[in-house]
Scaffold this motif. Sequence first.
Motif, PDB file in Angstrom:
ATOM      1  N   PRO A  25       0.815  -1.213   0.000  1.00  0.00           N
ATOM      2  CA  PRO A  25       0.000   0.000   0.000  1.00  0.00           C
ATOM      3  C   PRO A  25       0.857   1.277   0.000  1.00  0.00           C
ATOM      4  CG  PRO A  25      -0.793  -1.549   1.637  1.00  0.00           C
ATOM      5  CD  PRO A  25       0.494  -2.101   1.103  1.00  0.00           C
ATOM      6  N   ALA A  26       0.342   2.327  -0.624  1.00  0.00           N
ATOM      7  CA  ALA A  26       1.070   3.593  -0.745  1.00  0.00           C
ATOM      8  C   ALA A  26       1.381   4.194   0.625  1.00  0.00           C
ATOM      9  CB  ALA A  26       0.267   4.574  -1.587  1.00  0.00           C
ATOM     10  N   LYS A  27       0.457   4.090   1.567  1.00  0.00           N
ATOM     11  CA  LYS A  27       0.686   4.651   2.904  1.00  0.00           C
ATOM     12  C   LYS A  27       1.893   3.980   3.569  1.00  0.00           C
ATOM     13  CE  LYS A  27      -1.473   5.508   7.338  1.00  0.00           C
ATOM     14  NZ  LYS A  27      -2.631   5.337   8.197  1.00  0.00           N
ATOM     15  N   PHE A  28       1.971   2.661   3.427  1.00  0.00           N
ATOM     16  CA  PHE A  28       3.106   1.928   3.988  1.00  0.00           C
ATOM     17  C   PHE A  28       4.409   2.350   3.310  1.00  0.00           C
ATOM     18  CE2 PHE A  28       5.987  -1.730   3.829  1.00  0.00           C
ATOM     19  CZ  PHE A  28       6.233  -1.872   5.185  1.00  0.00           C
ATOM     20  N   SER A  29       4.383   2.484   1.993  1.00  0.00           N
ATOM     21  CA  SER A  29       5.581   2.903   1.255  1.00  0.00           C
ATOM     22  C   SER A  29       6.053   4.281   1.699  1.00  0.00           C
ATOM     23  CB  SER A  29       5.298   2.913  -0.249  1.00  0.00           C
ATOM     24  OG  SER A  29       5.042   1.602  -0.695  1.00  0.00           O
ATOM     25  N   GLN A  30       5.124   5.189   1.974  1.00  0.00           N
ATOM     26  CA  GLN A  30       5.490   6.522   2.465  1.00  0.00           C
ATOM     27  C   GLN A  30       6.132   6.440   3.844  1.00  0.00           C
ATOM     28  OE1 GLN A  30       1.737   8.516   2.224  1.00  0.00           O
ATOM     29  NE2 GLN A  30       1.997   9.045   0.060  1.00  0.00           N
ATOM     30  N   GLN A  31       5.591   5.598   4.717  1.00  0.00           N
ATOM     31  CA  GLN A  31       6.162   5.431   6.059  1.00  0.00           C
ATOM     32  C   GLN A  31       7.587   4.903   5.974  1.00  0.00           C
ATOM     33  OE1 GLN A  31       3.216   2.782   7.675  1.00  0.00           O
ATOM     34  NE2 GLN A  31       2.291   4.411   8.902  1.00  0.00           N
ATOM     35  N   VAL A  32       7.787   3.900   5.143  1.00  0.00           N
ATOM     36  CA  VAL A  32       9.113   3.288   4.984  1.00  0.00           C
ATOM     37  C   VAL A  32      10.104   4.310   4.425  1.00  0.00           C
ATOM     38  CG1 VAL A  32      10.347   1.556   3.625  1.00  0.00           C
ATOM     39  CG2 VAL A  32       8.267   0.930   4.825  1.00  0.00           C
ATOM     40  N   SER A  33       9.644   5.146   3.509  1.00  0.00           N
ATOM     41  CA  SER A  33      10.514   6.162   2.896  1.00  0.00           C
ATOM     42  C   SER A  33      10.979   7.205   3.908  1.00  0.00           C
ATOM     43  CB  SER A  33       9.782   6.871   1.760  1.00  0.00           C
ATOM     44  OG  SER A  33       9.514   5.968   0.733  1.00  0.00           O
ATOM     45  N   ALA A  34      10.190   7.428   4.955  1.00  0.00           N
ATOM     46  CA  ALA A  34      10.522   8.436   5.960  1.00  0.00           C
ATOM     47  C   ALA A  34      11.502   7.923   7.016  1.00  0.00           C
ATOM     48  CB  ALA A  34       9.246   8.929   6.638  1.00  0.00           C
ATOM     49  N   ALA A  35      11.875   6.655   6.958  1.00  0.00           N
ATOM     50  CA  ALA A  35      12.759   6.068   7.973  1.00  0.00           C
ATOM     51  C   ALA A  35      14.188   6.591   7.825  1.00  0.00           C
ATOM     52  CB  ALA A  35      12.747   4.551   7.866  1.00  0.00           C
ATOM     53  N   ASP A  36      14.827   6.828   8.981  1.00  0.00           N
ATOM     54  CA  ASP A  36      16.233   7.224   8.962  1.00  0.00           C
ATOM     55  C   ASP A  36      17.135   6.162   9.591  1.00  0.00           C
ATOM     56  OD1 ASP A  36      15.652   7.571  11.643  1.00  0.00           O
ATOM     57  OD2 ASP A  36      15.881   9.752  11.606  1.00  0.00           O
ATOM     58  N   ARG A  37      16.503   5.126  10.141  1.00  0.00           N
ATOM     59  CA  ARG A  37      17.286   4.005  10.672  1.00  0.00           C
ATOM     60  C   ARG A  37      16.396   2.766  10.766  1.00  0.00           C
ATOM     61  NH1 ARG A  37      15.785   6.944  14.711  1.00  0.00           N
ATOM     62  NH2 ARG A  37      14.891   6.042  16.563  1.00  0.00           N
ATOM     63  N   LEU A  38      17.054   1.617  10.828  1.00  0.00           N
ATOM     64  CA  LEU A  38      16.380   0.336  10.984  1.00  0.00           C
ATOM     65  C   LEU A  38      16.848  -0.309  12.276  1.00  0.00           C
ATOM     66  CD1 LEU A  38      17.026  -1.136   7.413  1.00  0.00           C
ATOM     67  CD2 LEU A  38      15.032   0.150   8.163  1.00  0.00           C
ATOM     68  N   VAL A  39      15.936  -0.911  12.989  1.00  0.00           N
ATOM     69  CA  VAL A  39      16.303  -1.737  14.140  1.00  0.00           C
ATOM     70  C   VAL A  39      15.922  -3.156  13.752  1.00  0.00           C
ATOM     71  CG1 VAL A  39      15.941  -2.228  16.574  1.00  0.00           C
ATOM     72  CG2 VAL A  39      15.904   0.148  15.759  1.00  0.00           C
TER      73      VAL A  39
END
Length: 129
Positions: A25-39
């Motif tokens: 989904p586009a909303k999920f893709s936008q959230q992932v794009s805003a990430a600056d780090r991964l845990v």
Amino acid sequence: MKHFTIFWSLLAFALCGCSVATRPPAKFSQQVSAADRLVVTNRYFSFGETIAGADVSSVAAAIKSARKKTWGAAMDWSSPRVWNIEFDGGTNRLAVIPVCWGVFRLDGIEYNDGSGVLEAFCNKLEADR
């Protein structure tokens, strides 16, 4: 001529109007794009690592370009090879997904990363532990 017009109208509707979404989904893709780090964690190996930099953007791009998995059996999400990737932006947790062998699950739907980035990322994590 009338039947010809009806046929082409129905065909156009079937091909354009009834398509099933194959990407996350586009909303999920936008959230992932805003990430600056991964845990990244793995419950079987008692392993956790925080990742920043280029790996974040390459994993996010792989997630966004993934397609719905339509081949093979469903993944065994209780496998020791499952890594939980948490996408964080600032002080916010944006999303968490399980990943295994380049396949991830979102809302009960499995998606496959055809680029190989996710599988290489998980292999690198296993080598680092």
